[in-house]
Design an enzyme around this catalytic site. Sequence first.
Site, short mmCIF file in Angstrom:
data_model
loop_
_atom_site.label_atom_id
_atom_site.label_comp_id
_atom_site.label_asym_id
_atom_site.label_seq_id
_atom_site.Cartn_x
_atom_site.Cartn_y
_atom_site.Cartn_z
N HIS A 98 1.90 0.95 -13.09
CA HIS A 98 2.76 -0.21 -13.26
C HIS A 98 3.96 0.10 -13.52
O HIS A 98 4.63 1.24 -14.02
CB HIS A 98 2.15 -0.84 -14.87
CG HIS A 98 3.02 -2.14 -15.09
ND1 HIS A 98 2.61 -3.19 -14.67
CD2 HIS A 98 3.85 -2.27 -15.91
CE1 HIS A 98 3.21 -4.31 -15.24
NE2 HIS A 98 4.16 -3.44 -15.91
N GLY B 117 0.76 -1.12 -0.04
CA GLY B 117 -0.02 -0.05 -0.06
C GLY B 117 0.90 1.09 -0.03
O GLY B 117 0.33 2.46 0.37
N ASN C 259 1.82 3.19 -2.72
CA ASN C 259 1.09 4.06 -3.53
C ASN C 259 -0.16 4.53 -2.98
O ASN C 259 -0.36 5.75 -3.40
CB ASN C 259 0.86 3.16 -4.81
CG ASN C 259 2.09 3.22 -5.70
OD1 ASN C 259 2.64 4.15 -6.28
ND2 ASN C 259 2.66 2.05 -5.79
C1 GRF Z 1 3.97 -1.11 -7.30
O1 GRF Z 1 5.45 -1.39 -7.83
C2 GRF Z 1 2.83 -0.89 -8.52
O2 GRF Z 1 3.47 -0.43 -9.54
C3 GRF Z 1 2.55 -2.38 -8.82
O3 GRF Z 1 2.57 -3.12 -7.44
C4 GRF Z 1 3.36 -2.52 -6.74
C5 GRF Z 1 2.35 -2.09 -5.39
O4 GRF Z 1 3.17 -1.50 -4.38
N1 GRF Z 1 1.45 -2.53 -9.53
P1 GRF Z 1 2.51 -0.91 -3.12
O5 GRF Z 1 1.54 -1.96 -2.33
O6 GRF Z 1 1.60 0.48 -3.57
O7 GRF Z 1 3.57 -0.34 -2.25
#
Ligand code: GRF
Length: 196
Positions: free
Chosen positions: A110, A14, A16
């Site tokens: 992504h 989480g 992001n």
């Molecule tokens: C990130 O690298 C995102 O680009 C990919 O999955 C990962 C998620 O990381 N889709 P987080 O859970 O947001 O830390």
Amino acid sequence: MASLRLVVLVSGRGSNLQALLDAQKSGSLESRVIKVVSNKAGVAALERAQNADVPTEVIPSLGKSQDDFFAELRACVGAETPDLVILAGFMKILSPDFVDAFMGRIVNIHPSLLPRFPGLNAQKQALEAGVKTTGCTVHFVDHGCDTGPVILQRKIAVLPEDTEKSLSSRLLPVEHAALVEAIRDIETGKVVLQGR
Ligand code: GRF
């Protein structure tokens, strides 16, 4: 400037999601995360949402048919009448019905410069391909896997000594900034999806 209602789908760490919550708190985003939905219980993303007083829901995907899982998810997300559904480390490929229900309103982050290295382990794929530059892509989701219209991309150099771990951790803060910027571009009307 419009304040958009964001539902964020997660499966794990989480970070992001945290970037969105931090941007909302600091005022650099007008949009609001109104709900966080996870397909796994006990993940850090849920704790991050709870710490920010954002309602959460767990809809387990394990031990359930794809049809049943996505029907539940669709009802849950639809009940929030979101402007955008953000995939932030959501580790399930969306069903066609789910995509149709929110077409043009689903945004994914992504960790590669799409169309290169779609799917899982994008950073590992980039290393194995020997590219000198990689990055991240924020895009609208369509029926393909990581194929929808690109909102923005950000680049970083791949260093000769990079491992999957070092590359991923250098890319992560770039992802966070890119996701926030992309949502801001949508809320300000700088980015508009036309057709598909
Ligand atoms: C990130 O690298 C995102 O680009 C990919 O999955 C990962 C998620 O990381 N889709 P987080 O859970 O947001 O830390």
